[in-house]
Each structure stands twice: as C-alpha cells, then as structure tokens.
Scaffold this motif. Structure first.
Motif, PDB file in Angstrom:
ATOM      1  N   VAL A  18      70.824  -1.742  -2.142  1.00  0.00           N
ATOM      2  CA  VAL A  18      70.121  -0.491  -2.465  1.00  0.00           C
ATOM      3  C   VAL A  18      69.479   0.023  -1.175  1.00  0.00           C
ATOM      4  CG1 VAL A  18      68.079   0.430  -3.631  1.00  0.00           C
ATOM      5  CG2 VAL A  18      69.694  -1.013  -4.880  1.00  0.00           C
ATOM      6  N   LEU A  19      69.767   1.275  -0.830  1.00  0.00           N
ATOM      7  CA  LEU A  19      69.119   1.868   0.335  1.00  0.00           C
ATOM      8  C   LEU A  19      67.945   2.711  -0.140  1.00  0.00           C
ATOM      9  CD1 LEU A  19      71.923   3.015   2.783  1.00  0.00           C
ATOM     10  CD2 LEU A  19      70.353   1.114   3.012  1.00  0.00           C
ATOM     11  N   ALA A  20      66.786   2.474   0.450  1.00  0.00           N
ATOM     12  CA  ALA A  20      65.578   3.223   0.080  1.00  0.00           C
ATOM     13  C   ALA A  20      65.013   3.887   1.331  1.00  0.00           C
ATOM     14  CB  ALA A  20      64.547   2.276  -0.520  1.00  0.00           C
ATOM     15  N   VAL A  21      64.374   5.044   1.139  1.00  0.00           N
ATOM     16  CA  VAL A  21      63.746   5.758   2.265  1.00  0.00           C
ATOM     17  C   VAL A  21      62.253   5.880   1.967  1.00  0.00           C
ATOM     18  CG1 VAL A  21      63.651   7.932   3.536  1.00  0.00           C
ATOM     19  CG2 VAL A  21      65.856   7.008   2.835  1.00  0.00           C
ATOM     20  N   ARG A  58      59.542  16.126   2.100  1.00  0.00           N
ATOM     21  CA  ARG A  58      60.050  14.771   2.388  1.00  0.00           C
ATOM     22  C   ARG A  58      60.812  14.212   1.169  1.00  0.00           C
ATOM     23  NH1 ARG A  58      61.297  11.037   6.421  1.00  0.00           N
ATOM     24  NH2 ARG A  58      61.024   8.934   5.623  1.00  0.00           N
ATOM     25  N   ILE A  59      60.207  14.356  -0.001  1.00  0.00           N
ATOM     26  CA  ILE A  59      60.853  13.814  -1.204  1.00  0.00           C
ATOM     27  C   ILE A  59      62.188  14.533  -1.451  1.00  0.00           C
ATOM     28  CG2 ILE A  59      60.644  13.539  -3.722  1.00  0.00           C
ATOM     29  CD1 ILE A  59      57.597  13.214  -3.267  1.00  0.00           C
ATOM     30  N   GLU A  60      62.176  15.851  -1.266  1.00  0.00           N
ATOM     31  CA  GLU A  60      63.423  16.599  -1.487  1.00  0.00           C
ATOM     32  C   GLU A  60      64.496  16.210  -0.478  1.00  0.00           C
ATOM     33  OE1 GLU A  60      62.024  20.603  -1.557  1.00  0.00           O
ATOM     34  OE2 GLU A  60      61.513  20.504  -3.692  1.00  0.00           O
ATOM     35  N   SER A  61      64.071  15.915   0.744  1.00  0.00           N
ATOM     36  CA  SER A  61      65.080  15.534   1.751  1.00  0.00           C
ATOM     37  C   SER A  61      65.708  14.184   1.386  1.00  0.00           C
ATOM     38  CB  SER A  61      64.478  15.499   3.165  1.00  0.00           C
ATOM     39  OG  SER A  61      63.544  14.456   3.270  1.00  0.00           O
ATOM     40  N   VAL A  62      64.918  13.298   0.777  1.00  0.00           N
ATOM     41  CA  VAL A  62      65.491  12.003   0.349  1.00  0.00           C
ATOM     42  C   VAL A  62      66.414  12.221  -0.858  1.00  0.00           C
ATOM     43  CG1 VAL A  62      64.994   9.642  -0.402  1.00  0.00           C
ATOM     44  CG2 VAL A  62      63.446  10.783   1.189  1.00  0.00           C
ATOM     45  N   ASN A  63      65.973  13.065  -1.785  1.00  0.00           N
ATOM     46  CA  ASN A  63      66.820  13.367  -2.957  1.00  0.00           C
ATOM     47  C   ASN A  63      68.192  13.883  -2.547  1.00  0.00           C
ATOM     48  OD1 ASN A  63      64.782  12.713  -4.709  1.00  0.00           O
ATOM     49  ND2 ASN A  63      64.115  14.810  -5.062  1.00  0.00           N
ATOM     50  N   PRO A  65      70.415  12.575   7.605  1.00  0.00           N
ATOM     51  CA  PRO A  65      71.727  12.291   7.010  1.00  0.00           C
ATOM     52  C   PRO A  65      72.677  11.559   7.959  1.00  0.00           C
ATOM     53  CG  PRO A  65      71.050  14.538   6.512  1.00  0.00           C
ATOM     54  CD  PRO A  65      70.041  13.993   7.485  1.00  0.00           C
ATOM     55  N   TYR A  66      72.646  11.915   9.265  1.00  0.00           N
ATOM     56  CA  TYR A  66      73.617  11.282  10.175  1.00  0.00           C
ATOM     57  C   TYR A  66      73.326   9.784  10.349  1.00  0.00           C
ATOM     58  CZ  TYR A  66      70.604  10.843  14.341  1.00  0.00           C
ATOM     59  OH  TYR A  66      69.637  10.456  15.231  1.00  0.00           O
ATOM     60  N   VAL A  67      72.104   9.361  10.053  1.00  0.00           N
ATOM     61  CA  VAL A  67      71.778   7.934  10.154  1.00  0.00           C
ATOM     62  C   VAL A  67      72.111   7.222   8.843  1.00  0.00           C
ATOM     63  CG1 VAL A  67      69.941   6.259  10.620  1.00  0.00           C
ATOM     64  CG2 VAL A  67      69.922   8.464  11.770  1.00  0.00           C
ATOM     65  N   LEU A  68      71.865   7.913   7.726  1.00  0.00           N
ATOM     66  CA  LEU A  68      72.074   7.287   6.409  1.00  0.00           C
ATOM     67  C   LEU A  68      73.553   7.173   6.042  1.00  0.00           C
ATOM     68  CD1 LEU A  68      69.865   6.174   4.567  1.00  0.00           C
ATOM     69  CD2 LEU A  68      68.932   7.869   6.114  1.00  0.00           C
TER      70      LEU A  68
END
Ligand code: SF4
Length: 445
Positions: free
Chosen positions: A93-96, A110-115, A298-301
């Motif tokens: 599981v990947l979490a941010v 921040r929350i929207e960018s993770v979503n 995104p480019y890291v995830l």
C-alpha cells in the motif's frame, strides 16, 4: 508452520474407533495434513489438541485490513520469500503524508493532489491507496481536525500518525468509522495505544528500533487483545532496514515465529524526492507492506506504483486484457474489424499501431489465456472455432455492414477454415503489427 501427518497423529486419541470415517487415526491424520479432512470429523479430539492444530493452521503472516468501503486495503498474509516460489498476495500500500500543520486551502489542495494520484497502465488502474495524517503540530485538537478533514475530502484509507495517545484518542473520535490504521505504539505507550485500538476495532502499528524489541512489543500489544498489528522497524539506514526486513520475513515464514508474523510499514521522508523514489522502490521489493512517502509528485509516485504492480503480479499468469471488442477512434459500420489475442503486450502493441494508422477500427480481443498469437495457435488456444465463437459472443455482425475480418499474418494458415466457420471474408493482415498503419491505409477501402 504446517504439521506433518505424524505430528498430527500424536495429538489424536489413537483409539482407531472409525467415527471419522477413516479406518485408523493415522489415516485420518494423513488426510488432515493434506487438508482433505476437517478436525471436527473426530468427535473425541481433546481441547488441547484442537488449540495446537488451530495454531498450526494459522497463516504465518497475519492479514491486516484497514479503511472502509471501496478503498479498504489489506496487507500481509504473504507465504513465500521470493515471488517465483509462488506469488506475493497483497500489494504494498502506498500512502502519502498530509501534515496537520496545513489548514484551509493548503490542506484541501494537498488532500486533492493525493486523491488524484491515479494512473492507467496496461489497462489496469493503479493508484495511491492511503493518506497518512501526520501530527507534526503536536496538538491533539489540530490533529483531530486534520484527520476529520482528510476523512471528509478523501475516500482513501487513513493512517493516523502520532506518538501521542491523547492525539490519537482525539482523532479516532472523528474517524473511527473509517477504520484507520493507528500509527503508532512504542514500548512506553503500548498499553494506552492498544486500549484505543481495541475499543475502536482498528489495527495498530508497533514501533521499535530492533527486531528483538519489536517482537517483544507485538507480544505485549497482542496480550492487550489487539490481533491486527503492523510492524515499524526504525533502522539506522536503508541497508539495515532491508536486511532486518528480510530476517523478519524469514523468521515469520520459515520458523513460524509468531511475534514477527505481521505486515510491515516504512516511512520514507528523505528531503530529496528522487531519493524517496529510490528508497521506496527498494522497500517495495523487500518487504515493506505499507510505504509512506511525503511527496505527492506524480512523476515520483508512478514508478513506485509500477514496481508494486510488477512485483505483485502472478509470475505464472501473463498480464491479460479483457476479451471484448475495443473501438479505436470512432469506428462505424464501414470500419475494419480485426482480431488479436488477450495477451496485454500483444493487444497494446496492436492498439497503438491501429491508432497510428488513423483509420478508426474495431479490435476483437479473443481469449487465449493471455498468450501471444503464435503461442496460442501452436497450443490450440487460437483456432477457427474460438475466433468464430468470440465473434458471435461479442456480436461482430451488429458492428459492421461488411463481412470482412482481418487476421494476424502469422496465422494466415487458418484463413480457409475460418472462412468456412464464419462465412466472412478473411483478409490476411501483416505479420508484424508495426506494418498495420501501411496495411490499413493501402488495403482498407
Ligand atoms: Fe481416531 Fe478420532 Fe478417527 Fe476415532 S474418530 S479413528 S479417534 S481420528
């Protein structure tokens, strides 16, 4: 660890009474060892033997579930050290992270960018699965507010990260129905954290700086009535963490050492985000069940998610696409119809070449159990009957007015039989899909 037939036999009454339907207790024990009989079939087995056998039948690594609804996640329950021995079951599981120092628009952004960290790769959706709310402020009230906001603005599974039982109590009051993972208990806070986890039916992370301390801590938490535990080993560096994770997995799987038979979590917060990607990649391979990173780039995830997808695919099953008709562009009743197999690499190669032709088309994907065209044909997973059945099943006749089917050049040999089976005109396409653009532009009129 599974018991042998003889070990099980020693636990049985040894009266050979036959009530279980077997001629002897030994025969029953052998059936039990092969999981072909149930212990309940012996009415005279002792309570003590039941306990031993149940403990031996438990998986060496516990499965832990958190989150709720469609975004519930599960980790652990792995059975092998190496993927090629069988497969890995529950993807990392990947979490941010989301800091509780953020507020208002910043927090929302921040929350929207993770979503939004969702991607499609070879036809499969891959995504970040959890939000880790960090109690950076040190304030219980602020932590609880941020956790409540995270729950409101995201459906991802939640991880509540705080060493303070007071802060976790405040946060769980607002999020318990989302079944968050509570992170984390140390030797000093084990009792208080275990109480919160037990009362709210949430899994709990145990954190220590050595394998021995971690084993002791997980036992302590378990004795408080919490069964769902995740292990966080604080290591001095990545090398030590990988080495210790490997030892922990070997001890739990090979030696059935229960105090370490739990999934693991790692926090990767290097200030260089590129370094985070490299560290996370190593931990996904060996053997972190949950990796928390603090970048939402995104480019890291994407590379991390790609590694998870690859490591947790079944090595004995080729990656497949769903058999059906795929429209490319906006095809109509005069557009070409061709078929290929449901091996992902084959399909996506054909798809991109058809797209490149700029000729709107239909691709009929035939189920060949994930094998390529030639492999499927030589293994009789692709023949005129299978193609004719697929055409009928996916209603090829209703898609196009013409009765022409383009087939891969490598199986030109089946064209005669396919014409007989379908009453369609068979056009032999190129052997290499890279020639499809030229072929479609020249031959499809
Ligand atoms: Fe042995 Fe139990 Fe079967 Fe009787 S019922 S033969 S005691 S295993």
């Amino acid at each position: 660890m599974a018991l042998t037939g003889l070990e099980i036999f020693k636990l049985l009454p040894k009266t050979n009474c036959k009530k279980c339907g077997m001629p002897t207790c030994l025969a029953f024990a052998m059936q039990l060892a092969q999981k072909r009989a149930k212990l309940e079939d012996c009415p005279d087995v002792s309570e003590e033997a039941k306990k031993v056998l149940a403990a031996a039948a438990a998986p060496p690594m516990r499965k832990v579930v958190f989150g709720s609804g469609d975004n519930q996640v599960q980790v652990g329950q792995e059975t092998v050290m190496f993927r090629h021995e069988e497969k890995f079951y529950n993807p990392t599981v990947l979490a941010v992270t989301v800091s509780d120092k953020l507020a208002g628009e910043e927090l929302k952004k921040r929350i929207e960018s993770v979503n939004s960290l969702q991607f499609e790769r070879v036809g499969t959706r891959i995504a970040v699965n959890a939000l880790a709310v960090m109690n950076d402020s040190g304030s219980a009230a602020q932590f609880a507010e941020t956790c409540a906001k995270a729950k409101e603005l995201s459906s991802l599974a939640l991880i509540l990260v705080s060493d303070s039982p007071e802060a976790v109590t405040a946060a769980i009051g607002k999020t318990a129905d989302a079944v968050p993972l509570i992170a984390q208990a140390t030797a000093d806070t084990a009792e208080a954290m275990a109480k919160i986890a037990k009362e709210n039916n949430c899994p709990l992370v145990a954190k220590a700086d050595s394998i021995e301390a971690l084993a002791e801590l997980s036992e302590k938490i378990k004795s408080q009535g919490v069964e769902d535990i995740v292990l966080n080993l604080e290591a001095a560096n990545l090398r030590d963490e990988l080495y210790d994770f490997s030892r922990m997995r070997a001890l739990s799987l090979k030696k059935a050492f229960r105090p370490l038979g739990y999934p693991t979590i790692s926090f990767v917060t290097d200030s260089d985000v590129n370094q985070q990607a490299a560290i996370a990649a190593s931990l996904i391979c060996k053997y972190s069940s949950i990796v928390v990173v603090d970048t939402a780039q995104p480019y890291v995830l994407l590379p991390m998610l790609t590694i998870v997808m690859n490591i947790f695919s079944d090595p004995q099953k080729p990656v497949q696409v769903e058999p059906k008709v795929y429209p490319i562009g906006e095809p109509d009743a005069n557009s070409p119809l061709m078929f290929t197999t449901n091996f992902s690499l084959t399909y996506y190669t054909v798809e991109s070449d058809v797209e490149a032709s700029r000729v709107p088309s239909y691709i009929l994907v035939v189920d060949t159990e994930g094998t390529s065209v030639l492999t499927a044909y030589s293994g009789d997973k692709l023949n005129e009957k299978i193609v004719a059945d697929a055409m009928a099943k996916y209603n090829a006749e209703s898609l196009v007015k013409h009765r022409k089917l383009i087939i891969p050049g490598y199986v030109a040999v089946m064209s005669g039989k396919l014409e007989e089976a379908t009453n369609w005109e068979v056009m032999v396409g190129p052997r290499e899909s890279s020639m499809l653009p030229k072929y479609l532009q020249e031959f499809w009129k």
